[in-house]
Write a protein that holds these residues in place. Structure first.
Motif, short mmCIF file in Angstrom:
data_model
loop_
_atom_site.label_atom_id
_atom_site.label_comp_id
_atom_site.label_asym_id
_atom_site.label_seq_id
_atom_site.Cartn_x
_atom_site.Cartn_y
_atom_site.Cartn_z
N SER A 19 0.81 -1.22 0.00
CA SER A 19 0.00 0.00 0.00
C SER A 19 0.84 1.27 0.00
N ALA A 20 2.08 1.18 0.50
CA ALA A 20 2.92 2.38 0.58
C ALA A 20 3.67 2.66 -0.72
N ALA A 21 3.60 1.76 -1.70
CA ALA A 21 4.42 1.86 -2.90
C ALA A 21 4.17 3.16 -3.68
N GLU A 22 2.89 3.49 -3.87
CA GLU A 22 2.55 4.65 -4.70
C GLU A 22 3.08 5.95 -4.09
N ALA A 23 2.78 6.17 -2.81
CA ALA A 23 3.23 7.40 -2.14
C ALA A 23 4.75 7.46 -2.08
N TRP A 24 5.39 6.32 -1.83
CA TRP A 24 6.85 6.26 -1.75
C TRP A 24 7.48 6.69 -3.07
N LEU A 25 7.04 6.08 -4.17
CA LEU A 25 7.64 6.35 -5.47
C LEU A 25 7.41 7.78 -5.91
N VAL A 26 6.19 8.28 -5.73
CA VAL A 26 5.89 9.66 -6.13
C VAL A 26 6.72 10.65 -5.32
N ALA A 27 6.83 10.42 -4.01
CA ALA A 27 7.57 11.33 -3.13
C ALA A 27 9.03 11.42 -3.52
N PHE A 28 9.67 10.27 -3.75
CA PHE A 28 11.10 10.31 -4.05
C PHE A 28 11.39 10.70 -5.50
N ARG A 29 10.40 10.54 -6.38
CA ARG A 29 10.55 11.13 -7.72
C ARG A 29 10.54 12.65 -7.62
N ALA A 30 9.72 13.20 -6.74
CA ALA A 30 9.69 14.64 -6.52
C ALA A 30 11.03 15.11 -5.94
N VAL A 31 11.61 14.33 -5.02
CA VAL A 31 12.91 14.69 -4.46
C VAL A 31 13.99 14.64 -5.55
N GLN A 32 13.90 13.68 -6.45
CA GLN A 32 14.82 13.64 -7.59
C GLN A 32 14.76 14.96 -8.36
N GLY A 33 13.55 15.41 -8.65
CA GLY A 33 13.39 16.67 -9.38
C GLY A 33 14.00 17.85 -8.64
N ALA A 34 13.84 17.87 -7.31
CA ALA A 34 14.43 18.95 -6.51
C ALA A 34 15.96 18.90 -6.60
#
Length: 542
Positions: A105-120
């Motif tokens: 269940s945590a996969a979606e939030a995890w991946l989206v969050a760290f993709r955003a950190v990649q962009g930062a």
């Protein structure tokens, strides 16, 4: 930075510094495209929703676009080398965590969050890396250096889908883990070459930061979601309108701010303004062409993902070669000629490519794909370099933040407009085909709406009916014609907005430098060549 520090920087290997910066930004370019090719596999493996997977792609591009101006300003304030190192570390760490996304269940939030950190991380790193290259090379050799920089970096954008196609055969997690050795090489090269760490201490404009993040973020989000929600959804118009209003407010506020995030006086320079318009317009075609070409190969040509992505290599064959030619032209005769000629060549290439897109025969299209890539290579890096050259040495990060924000904004707008053209034209063509086969009009429209969402990469390309292949080819043809029009507009802006001649290094006195470093003059980030006058140029017109 003192003159002695600059002199020491000149004694280092400029080529080594350039190589270090290319490795540093390589990850950001690869990640613009590599995730898209692996999206179906990631979604299936992690059990993500369609919207969740879309956000895993968009989160990276959104934070990258929204934070570029902040990254550029931060680089000038805190030091270029420091911000490159920090950005590389953040990007690599976020990549490792994306690759370690847990199932459940945590996969979606995890991946989206760290993709955003990649962009930062990318937004912090990229402006500082460009600033280091600009400081390291003098004006007479800068065009060739940045042509190599943008040529290789641009080629890495094309490698993304190809590398992704092969890496996912091992594990989709490898598309993120591949960034870690690249980051380690970049950090080692930075430690060895010790690039200059110029900085101009000043307070951060957090009010301007909040406004530009909100403005760029909301409007780019609206463009991104238009393909999913449809332009009829009022939320799209609200997001884009709110974003534009915030950007207008940002511009008004920055004019009255003593130490602004972006010194908007920079746009008083006609050539800088023209170059940014050109970049924004050209990126409406440049980034979307990778995505649409990959879909065209998979759906219209019925090729596998790994094979269809090779079409992009034809584009970059022309791009990389002509990027080097354009860089030499910039150093020798200035930006106007390569930018105008490149835009015209790209417009012709896209137009001729469009005229053969329905042939469904790659051999007949290759020369025109190469021509379109050659035109983009001739003009894109040169427009970018010429814009950055117009800032003083203490504001190269700020100028890069502006150009990259404009580039990402243009790419998002291009995706929204051209994506709408593709889906609308494809749906219309399928409806006509199904009606011709005897299906009633309402049923044909309903079936066409389903088929119009067809995505390549499912591995069953042989099952695509011939009429759908032909209809998608005709829709792609209209997209390519749209790209031809876009590049024709870029050519007109370049023809009217740029002057002939080679830029000269601005002469800065010790008082100018001292004033800039102390932050006393709110307009100090502008060099003596700013403004509509001829200062800073050698006129080579007859």
């Amino acid at each position: 930075m003192s003159h002695s520090s600059t002199a020491r920087a000149g004694g280092r290997s400029r080529s080594l510094i350039l190589t270090a910066m290319i490795f540093a930004v390589a990850m950001t370019f690869i990640d613009q495209t590599i995730v898209s090719i692996a999206a179906p596999t990631i979604q299936h493996n992690l059990g993500l929703s369609s919207s969740g997977m879309q956000w895993a792609i968009n989160a990276y591009l959104l934070t990258l676009a929204a934070l570029f101006a902040f990254g550029g300003r931060l680089a000038d304030i805190a030091g270029h080398r420091k911000m490159v190192v920090l950005g590389v570390i953040i990007f690599a760490a976020a990549s490792a965590l994306c690759g370690a996304t847990p199932r459940g269940s945590a996969a979606e939030a995890w991946l989206v969050a760290f993709r955003a950190v990649q962009g930062a991380g990318g937004a912090i790193m990229f402006p500082a890396a460009i600033a280091i290259v600009v400081v390291t090379f003098d004006l007479r050799s800068r065009g060739r250096a940045l042509a190599l920089f943008f040529g290789i970096a641009g080629a890495l954008t094309a490698i993304g889908p190809i590398a992704g196609g092969y890496l996912i055969q091992w594990t989709w997690r490898a598309i993120f883990w591949i960034n870690i050795p690249v980051a380690l090489i970049a950090l080692a090269l930075i430690a060895i070459s010790k690039p200059p760490n110029e900085c101009r201490p000043a307070p951060m404009d957090y009010r301007g930061l909040a406004l530009i993040i909100g403005g760029v973020g909301l409007s780019v989000f609206g463009f991104q979601q238009s393909a999913l929600w449809g332009w009829a959804n009022p939320a799209i118009e609200i997001c884009i309108a709110a974003g534009v209003i915030l950007l207008v407010v940002f511009f008004a506020v920055e004019r009255r701010t003593v130490s602004p995030l972006i010194n908007v006086r920079i746009f008083r320079n006609q050539a800088f303004l023209a170059e940014n318009i050109i970049l924004g317009v050209a990126m409406m075609a440049f980034i979307p062409v990778f995505f649409f070409t990959a879909l065209y190969g998979q759906i219209a040509l019925a090729e596998k993902a790994t094979t269809s992505s090779l079409l992009i290599l034809y584009f970059f064959l022309g791009f990389v070669v002509c990027a080097q030619i354009g860089g030499r032209m910039l150093d020798r005769i200035g930006a106007k000629r390569p930018v105008v000629l490149g835009s015209v060549l790209a417009a012709a290439g896209f137009g001729l490519w469009a005229s053969r897109a329905t042939d469904l025969h790659v051999g007949a299209q290759v020369i025109y794909i190469v021509m379109a890539g050659a035109g983009m290579g001739l003009m894109l890096g040169q427009a970018n370099t010429d814009a950055i050259n117009r800032a003083s040495r203490y504001s190269y990060g700020e100028a890069t933040g502006i150009t990259q924000t404009v580039r990402n904004y243009g790419a998002s707008l291009g995706f929204a407009i051209l994506g709408t053209v593709l889906i609308t034209r494809f749906r219309t063509a399928i409806t006509s085909s199904l009606t011709g086969k005897g299906l009633p009009g309402r049923a044909a429209s309903a079936e066409a709406a389903k088929v119009a969402q067809l995505q390549g990469g499912n591995g069953n390309v042989a099952a695509i009916p011939a009429f759908i292949r032909a209809d998608f080819a005709s829709a792609t043809r209209d997209v390519l014609y749209g790209m031809a029009v876009i590049m024709a507009v870029a050519a007109l802006v370049a023809l009217r907005g740029l002057r002939r001649g080679v830029q000269e290094d601005p002469v800065q006195t010790e008082e100018d430098v001292s004033s800039q470093l102390s932050g006393q003059d709110p307009g100090a980030s502008l060099d003596p060549a700013w403004g509509p006058g001829p200062e800073g140029f050698r006129d080579e017109s007859p």
